[in-house]
Motif scaffolding. Structure first.
Motif, PDB file in Angstrom:
ATOM      1  N   THR A 129       0.800  -1.287  -0.102  1.00  0.00           N
ATOM      2  CA  THR A 129       0.035  -0.019  -0.053  1.00  0.00           C
ATOM      3  C   THR A 129       0.671   1.305  -0.023  1.00  0.00           C
ATOM      4  O   THR A 129       0.724   2.127  -0.833  1.00  0.00           O
ATOM      5  CB  THR A 129      -1.054   0.053   1.442  1.00  0.00           C
ATOM      6  OG1 THR A 129      -0.322  -0.049   2.535  1.00  0.00           O
ATOM      7  CG2 THR A 129      -2.006  -0.891   1.154  1.00  0.00           C
ATOM      8  N   PRO A 157      -7.148  -1.621   5.236  1.00  0.00           N
ATOM      9  CA  PRO A 157      -6.079  -1.128   4.482  1.00  0.00           C
ATOM     10  C   PRO A 157      -5.913   0.416   4.481  1.00  0.00           C
ATOM     11  O   PRO A 157      -6.769   1.266   4.568  1.00  0.00           O
ATOM     12  CB  PRO A 157      -6.644  -1.459   2.884  1.00  0.00           C
ATOM     13  CG  PRO A 157      -7.754  -2.262   3.010  1.00  0.00           C
ATOM     14  CD  PRO A 157      -8.340  -1.994   4.381  1.00  0.00           C
ATOM     15  N   SER A 161      -4.348   3.520   0.605  1.00  0.00           N
ATOM     16  CA  SER A 161      -4.499   2.775  -0.549  1.00  0.00           C
ATOM     17  C   SER A 161      -6.119   2.759  -1.010  1.00  0.00           C
ATOM     18  O   SER A 161      -6.361   2.546  -2.398  1.00  0.00           O
ATOM     19  CB  SER A 161      -4.114   1.142  -0.038  1.00  0.00           C
ATOM     20  OG  SER A 161      -5.104   1.148   1.138  1.00  0.00           O
ATOM     21  N   LEU A 178      -8.275  -5.197  -2.250  1.00  0.00           N
ATOM     22  CA  LEU A 178      -8.411  -4.904  -0.714  1.00  0.00           C
ATOM     23  C   LEU A 178      -9.450  -5.809  -0.003  1.00  0.00           C
ATOM     24  O   LEU A 178      -9.245  -5.768   1.306  1.00  0.00           O
ATOM     25  CB  LEU A 178      -8.923  -3.476  -0.627  1.00  0.00           C
ATOM     26  CG  LEU A 178      -7.787  -2.452  -1.184  1.00  0.00           C
ATOM     27  CD1 LEU A 178      -8.253  -1.017  -1.118  1.00  0.00           C
ATOM     28  CD2 LEU A 178      -6.519  -2.673  -0.453  1.00  0.00           C
TER      29      LEU A 178
END
Lengths: 302, 302, 302
Positions: A129, A157, A161, A178
Motif C-alpha cells: 500500500t 487497508p 490505498s 482490498l
C-alpha cells in the motif's frame, strides 16, 4: 558530490545514492524481512523530500536489499505489540493520528520527480500500500507474493490505498484486491495492470528499472514532468476546466527555454539539454491546487 | 434460526437462506426467464437490508435458480406493456420516478457486508446493470450471454450503471459496453475485468462463489469490512483528505477489541474470532459521508 | 443531399461525406504526414459541430487518407517554428491561450452523436491525444506506432489528455503512457484497453469501423445515445444523485415516442424506426450540467 548531504539526513533504515540524476533508495531495515517501522517511515519521507527539491535528482528509484527475501514484510509486529505509532499511540485521539504509511505515500505521490518502485521480493501490507501504490511506475519480480492481511488483523487497508487503488486500476479491481484477503501474484488479472514490467528473475528487477529510469532522465524535461504529474494528480473538475489548465501550461512551456531547446534538439536529432529547473519554477498560478499540510494534527483536520 | 425472520419478509420472487454467516439469495421469479419485476425489486431491497443489519450475516450471495436458463432476463416486458413502475407510472412526474433497478442497486452497493453475484445463466438489461454491477465480487458462467437492449428499446441504461461502470472499469470500457448494443461474453476484453472468476460450467459458479464467501467470512473482521467499503465508496476528495480519513479509522480499529484479537490470532497462527459487530459500531464521525435517502420523491430531489 | 452544406463549411484539411447516417471525416492535410495544423483544428471543430446538430447524422467516423503512412503525425513543426497558435501566439498571455488540440477534443467529446476513430496509420502527439482519446470508440491498425514526444520537446501532454486518459483507462496506465516517452504499439498492455478492435491490416480499419457504425446507426435511438453519453460524461457526484438523474431520464424516455416504437419493434422482431430527434429534444432539466463555453478567453477563465 551529494553523499555528504545524504549522510546528513541521518538515514538508518534505508541507504540512498545519487548517480547520473537517479536517486536509488534501498530498504535495509534493522528488523527482520525489511519490516516497516516508524523510523523507516521517517527515513523515507526525508529522502523523498530531499529528492523532490534537489535539482540534480531526475528520477527516484526505491528497491530493497536483494539479500533479504522480502521487499518489505509490512508493519513490524514487534513494534506494534509495543504500542508504536504505526497503529497510533495510546495517548492520541482518533483525529490526531497520522498513519506513518500514509505520510510516506504522500511524500512519494506528491513528489515532482519521476518515481519508480523496483519490487525485488515479497510484499505484505504497507510493503504494497505505502511502498508501491504511490509511485509513477512499478517493476516487480514475477515470483513475489503480495499479501494484504489487514482485514484478518481486524484493522483495514491504510496508506491512502483506498484512494489510490481505485484511481489506479478502477474500483472493480481495487475492491477485489482490498477485500479478498488472499495471497496474490503480480501476474494475476487484478494486479497486473499496476506493473510496467513483471520480471522472471528477482535480480533483473532493479536493472530493468534503472535502464528505464535512465531513458527518462535523459529525454524528459524535469519541469514538464512536474506539470504533467500535477495535471494527472489534480486534473480539472471538468474537461473544460482541464482545457484551461493545460492550455495555460502549454503556452508557458512552449515559450520556455526548455521548449526552445527541446525543439532545437528534435530538429538536430540529438539529446536535449534542458536548462529550466524544478526548484526555480514559479508562476502566479502554479500549483493550481491548494497543497494541504496534513503532517501534524494541529495543521489540518477533517 | 433465522428462517422464521426471513419468512416474515414476505418474499415471493426470491428465496433466502442463511447458513454459517452466508446469506444466499436465489432469484426465482414467477415470470419467465427470471425476468425483473417490481415485486422482485421489493424482495431484493428487503432481503439485502435485512442482511445489512443482521450481525449473523457476513456475506450475501445472489444467484438464480439453476433450472432456469437465464440468471435474469431483465425487465419483464409484460409488466412494462401494462404500464408498471419499471419505466415509471403514468401519473408520476419525471422527477418523482424512482427506478426500481436503481433502488435495488443502492441496497446492494450501500450494503456494509461483502456482496457476491454468482451469475449462473444469461443476463440481459437490469440482470446486468442492477444485479451485477453493485456487488463487491462477481462470479460468472463463461457461456453466459450479456445483452443490453436499452438503446434499441429507445430508453437508456439505468440502475446507476452509468455511474458504476465507469468507476469499476474506466470510461473507455464503460462507454463500449453501454453504447455498443451488442451481445457480449464475460471473457470479452471489455467485460472480463468485472469478474473475479469466469467458470466453464454453469453449475460451478455458485460453489466457487460460496467457497470464496466462506474464506472471507472466516478471515475478515465485519467492522473492518464496513470501513473498507466506506473508504472505497466514499474516498477523500484528495489524497490528503483520504489520509486523514484512514488514519482516524486505523487508529480506531487498531485500538478495538477486533484489533487485539486479530493480532493475537495472527501470532498464534489460528483463525480469529472477532467480537465487534457492525450493528453496534458507532462513532461521532462514522459515516463521514452524508447518506442520502432517495427512496421516495418527497425525501430527496435533485 | 448534404454535400453542398458540407461544402459551405470551407474545409481544406479534411474531407467530409455523409452516407446512410454516417458522417465520414477524412484527414487530408496539406502538410506532410497529415500533421496537425491550426486550420485542421478549425476544420475538425466545424465538421464535428455540424454533425452534432444535423439530425441525419447518427455516427461520426474520423479516419485518414490511406495513401499517407501516418494517421496524424502531431503538431506541424514548420508551423510551430513560425510561431503558430499551436503553442500559443507570442502576444497572448498564458491565461488567454486556447490549445487548438484541446478545442478539437472538446468538439468531439461533447458531441451528442456516437463518435468513432478509425486509426489507419501511425499517430504522434495530438494524433493520439486530440484525435483518439475524446472518441466513444477507437479502431486501430496493429502496426501503428504511437509516440508522445511532449516531455522530450520540453512541453507537456495537451488536448485534455491528462483528464481523459485517467478516466478512460485509470491513472496507472495513464501515467505510464504520458510519462514514459517511449514508442508504443496498440497491443501493449497500457494501450490495448483503449481500442474496441485492433486490426492486422491497415486497410481493414475503416471497413471494420464502418460496419460497427452501421450496426449502431440502425439499432440505437439517437436521443437515447445523447442521454447515455451525458450520464457517462456527467454522472452524479454520488450513486444516489446518479439514481435521481437516470430515474428522471428513464421515465422521460420510457414515455417518449421512441420508447413506444422501440418496444413495438422489439415485440415484432423488426428494426426500430425512431421518430424523436436530438435537435428538438428539450426539457427543463436537460442538460443537467452547466455547459461551459471556453472557446475564447473573454468567455471563460479559471
Amino acid at each position: 558530490m551529494s553523499s555528504s548531504e545524504l549522510h546528513s539526513l541521518g538515514l538508518t533504515e534505508v541507504v540512498a545514492n545519487l548517480e547520473n540524476g537517479i536517486l536509488i533508495v534501498t530498504l535495509k531495515s534493522s528488523r527482520k524481512m525489511n519490516s516497516f517501522t516508524e523510523k523507516m517511515s521517517h527515513d523515507l519521507i526525508r529522502v523523498f523530500r530531499w529528492g523532490d527539491v534537489d535539482d540534480r535528482v531526475r528520477v527516484i528509484v526505491l528497491t530493497a536489499d536483494p539479500k533479504v527475501p522480502a521487499f518489505c514484510a509490512g508493519a513490524d509486529m514487534q513494534e506494534i505489540l509495543k504500542g508504536s505509532a504505526l497503529l497510533g499511540r495510546q495517548e492520541e485521539n482518533e483525529d490526531e493520528h497520522r498513519d506513518p504509511g500514509g505520510q510516506v505515500a504522500l511524500a512519494i505521490y506528491n513528489n515532482r520527480k519521476i518515481t519508480i518502485a523496483a519490487v525485488n521480493g515479497h510484499a505484505s501490507g504497507s510493503g504494497f500500500t505505502s511502498l508501491q501504490l504511490p509511485f509513477d511506475f512499478r517493476f516487480i519480480w514475477a515470483g513475489a507474493h503480495i499479501t494484504l492481511p489487514f482485514l484478518r488483523l481486524g484493522i483495514l487497508p491504510e496508506s491512502t490505498s483506498t484512494y489510490l487503488l481505485s484511481r489506479l486500476v478502477g474500483e472493480s479491481r481495487a475492491t477485489s484486491i482490498l477485500l479478498s484477503n488472499a495471497k496474490m501474484q503480480p501476474s494475476s488479472p487484478n494486479l497486473s495492470s499496476l506493473y510496467q514490467e513483471i520480471l522472471p528473475n528477482k535480480d533483473d528487477v532493479l536493472p530493468a528499472a534503472l535502464a528505464f529510469a535512465k531513458m527518462i532522465a535523459i529525454n524528459s524535461a524535469p519541469v514538464s514532468v512536474s506539470y504533467t504529474k500535477g495535471l494527472l494528480h489534480h486534473p480539472g473538475t471538468s474537461i473544460e476546466e482541464n482545457h484551461l489548465l493545460d492550455s495555460r501550461a502549454i503556452k508557458r512551456r512552449g515559450a520556455s527555454k526548455d521548449g526552445a531547446e527541446g525543439l532545437k534538439a528534435f530538429m538536430q536529432r540529438r539529446s536535449p539539454n534542458f536548462p529550466d529547473t524544478v526548484s526555480s519554477e514559479s508562476s502566479s498560478w502554479y500549483p493550481w491546487w491548494k497543497p494541504r499540510d496534513v503532517s501534524h494534527p494541529n495543521k489540518s483536520k477533517l
